[in-house]
Scaffold this active site. Structure first.
Site, PDB file in Angstrom:
ATOM      1  N   GLY A 153       0.783  -1.231   0.000  1.00 34.61           N
ATOM      2  CA  GLY A 153       0.000   0.000   0.000  1.00 34.61           C
ATOM      3  C   GLY A 153       0.812   1.276   0.000  1.00 34.61           C
ATOM      4  O   GLY A 153       0.306   2.332   0.389  1.00 34.61           O
ATOM      5  N   LYS A 154       2.047   1.212  -0.465  1.00 38.04           N
ATOM      6  CA  LYS A 154       2.873   2.425  -0.511  1.00 38.04           C
ATOM      7  C   LYS A 154       2.245   3.512  -1.375  1.00 38.04           C
ATOM      8  O   LYS A 154       2.250   4.686  -0.998  1.00 38.04           O
ATOM      9  CB  LYS A 154       4.277   2.098  -1.060  1.00 38.04           C
ATOM     10  CG  LYS A 154       5.148   1.264  -0.166  1.00 38.04           C
ATOM     11  CD  LYS A 154       6.574   1.199  -0.683  1.00 38.04           C
ATOM     12  CE  LYS A 154       6.679   0.728  -2.115  1.00 38.04           C
ATOM     13  NZ  LYS A 154       6.200  -0.645  -2.317  1.00 38.04           N
ATOM     14  N   THR A 155       1.737   3.130  -2.526  1.00 38.79           N
ATOM     15  CA  THR A 155       1.168   4.129  -3.435  1.00 38.79           C
ATOM     16  C   THR A 155      -0.059   4.788  -2.828  1.00 38.79           C
ATOM     17  O   THR A 155      -0.248   6.006  -2.946  1.00 38.79           O
ATOM     18  CB  THR A 155       0.810   3.491  -4.789  1.00 38.79           C
ATOM     19  OG1 THR A 155       1.989   2.924  -5.371  1.00 38.79           O
ATOM     20  CG2 THR A 155       0.232   4.528  -5.734  1.00 38.79           C
ATOM     21  N   LYS A 190       8.250   9.151  -8.139  1.00 38.98           N
ATOM     22  CA  LYS A 190       8.505   7.717  -8.115  1.00 38.98           C
ATOM     23  C   LYS A 190       9.795   7.529  -8.899  1.00 38.98           C
ATOM     24  O   LYS A 190       9.774   7.386 -10.132  1.00 38.98           O
ATOM     25  CB  LYS A 190       7.344   6.954  -8.762  1.00 38.98           C
ATOM     26  CG  LYS A 190       7.531   5.438  -8.810  1.00 38.98           C
ATOM     27  CD  LYS A 190       6.953   4.763  -7.607  1.00 38.98           C
ATOM     28  CE  LYS A 190       6.965   3.230  -7.778  1.00 38.98           C
ATOM     29  NZ  LYS A 190       6.444   2.532  -6.599  1.00 38.98           N
ATOM     30  N   ASP A 212       1.137   3.373 -10.649  1.00 37.62           N
ATOM     31  CA  ASP A 212       1.528   4.052  -9.409  1.00 37.62           C
ATOM     32  C   ASP A 212       1.883   5.511  -9.680  1.00 37.62           C
ATOM     33  O   ASP A 212       1.485   6.413  -8.930  1.00 37.62           O
ATOM     34  CB  ASP A 212       2.719   3.348  -8.759  1.00 37.62           C
ATOM     35  CG  ASP A 212       2.370   1.957  -8.259  1.00 37.62           C
ATOM     36  OD1 ASP A 212       1.177   1.613  -8.223  1.00 37.62           O
ATOM     37  OD2 ASP A 212       3.296   1.214  -7.894  1.00 37.62           O
ATOM     38  N   GLU A 264       7.956   8.102  -3.459  1.00 39.94           N
ATOM     39  CA  GLU A 264       7.584   6.708  -3.208  1.00 39.94           C
ATOM     40  C   GLU A 264       8.656   5.772  -3.738  1.00 39.94           C
ATOM     41  O   GLU A 264       9.055   5.836  -4.900  1.00 39.94           O
ATOM     42  CB  GLU A 264       6.247   6.363  -3.876  1.00 39.94           C
ATOM     43  CG  GLU A 264       5.822   4.927  -3.606  1.00 39.94           C
ATOM     44  CD  GLU A 264       4.701   4.446  -4.498  1.00 39.94           C
ATOM     45  OE1 GLU A 264       4.472   3.221  -4.553  1.00 39.94           O
ATOM     46  OE2 GLU A 264       4.061   5.295  -5.154  1.00 39.94           O
ATOM     47  N   GLY A 265       9.114   4.889  -2.877  1.00 42.40           N
ATOM     48  CA  GLY A 265      10.109   3.911  -3.283  1.00 42.40           C
ATOM     49  C   GLY A 265       9.498   2.762  -4.059  1.00 42.40           C
ATOM     50  O   GLY A 265       8.277   2.665  -4.234  1.00 42.40           O
ATOM     51  N   GLY A 269       9.218  -1.332  -4.055  1.00 44.81           N
ATOM     52  CA  GLY A 269       9.439  -2.479  -3.187  1.00 44.81           C
ATOM     53  C   GLY A 269       9.759  -2.049  -1.768  1.00 44.81           C
ATOM     54  O   GLY A 269       9.209  -1.085  -1.249  1.00 44.81           O
ATOM     55  N   ASN A 273      -1.495  -0.787   7.492  1.00 44.47           N
ATOM     56  CA  ASN A 273      -2.440  -1.006   6.398  1.00 44.47           C
ATOM     57  C   ASN A 273      -2.909  -2.456   6.426  1.00 44.47           C
ATOM     58  O   ASN A 273      -2.118  -3.386   6.225  1.00 44.47           O
ATOM     59  CB  ASN A 273      -1.767  -0.695   5.056  1.00 44.47           C
ATOM     60  CG  ASN A 273      -2.761  -0.740   3.907  1.00 44.47           C
ATOM     61  OD1 ASN A 273      -3.969  -0.609   4.099  1.00 44.47           O
ATOM     62  ND2 ASN A 273      -2.257  -0.931   2.693  1.00 44.47           N
TER      63      ASN A 273
END
Length: 226
Positions: free
Chosen positions: A16-18, A39, A56, A117-118, A120, A177
């Site tokens: 759920g990073k995005t 990104k 993303d 946002e990374g 992985g 999350n």
């Protein structure tokens, strides 16, 4: 004056990073800050109207309130949805950390708040010699950790926290999350993490397929009120 910038990483891919990165962009944009997303590396591209794009990256751009060049927002896009160093090698391309740093600097100059946002997890390889944590350390970014609440997440979160600290970086907070609808020990896991992570819990996102950035933002707090 350069804007502030934060790095969103996760305990794994698919946690759920995005969603969290988009929610943080929405949160700060709603406060009136010129807010954008980045990104640096994205793996997994779709083709539409003759152009390659990443979902993303599109999600980050959709909630930003400042128009930013796509080449800066996502400097490296690879077609195969696999580890960045593998995807890059397949396309005979090299991920240049100097280039990423320059792109980040330009975006930071255009924004009051930049959410990066990374890809992985925190230490995903970028090439044979460099991992993502080296880029974050080079940029000196505070870190937000997204913990996908499922079996094994406590260990993954604690190891990620150690890796962040080993790089001399600050974990400004974490987000729980709930990604497993059948996990009946979610509350106990979150409580254990809250006891062990030396950073505030910024929010808890319920199992909710299709949750929007705005809905997620309403469930998050931010330690620095802009």
């Amino acid at each position: 004056m350069m804007g502030r910038s934060y790095f969103v990483t996760g305990t794994d891919t698919g946690v759920g990073k995005t969603l969290v990165a988009s929610a943080l962009i929405h949160l700060h944009a709603a406060r009136g800050l010129r807010t954008g997303g980045m990104k640096p590396v994205a793996s997994g591209a779709l083709r539409q109207d003759g152009q390659w794009y990443n979902e993303d990256v599109q999600a980050l751009q959709a909630v930003a309130n400042v128009a930013l060049p796509a080449a800066l927002v996502n400097p490296y896009l690879f077609r195969r949805p696999t580890a960045p160093h593998i995807a890059a090698a397949e396309e005979r391309r090299t991920i240049d950390l100097d280039h990423l740093a320059r792109c980040h600097a330009q975006l930071q100059a255009a924004c009051e708040m930049l959410i990066v946002e990374g890809a992985g997890g925190f230490m995903v390889p970028l090439d044979r010699h460099h991992n993502s944590d080296e880029l974050v350390a080079r940029l000196g970014l505070p870190v937000v950790l997204v913990v996908g609440i499922r079996l094994g997440c406590i260990n993954h979160a604690l190891l990620t926290c150690q890796a962040v600290e080993a790089r001399g970086l600050t974990l400004v907070g974490w987000v729980a999350n709930l990604i497993d609808a059948l996990e009946d020990q979610a509350d106990a896991m979150i409580e254990s993490l809250a006891q062990r992570l030396q950073a505030p819990l910024l929010g808890r996102l319920p199992w909710s397929p299709g949750m929007t950035a705005a809905q997620a933002a309403a469930r998050l707090t931010w330690p620095d009120p802009a």
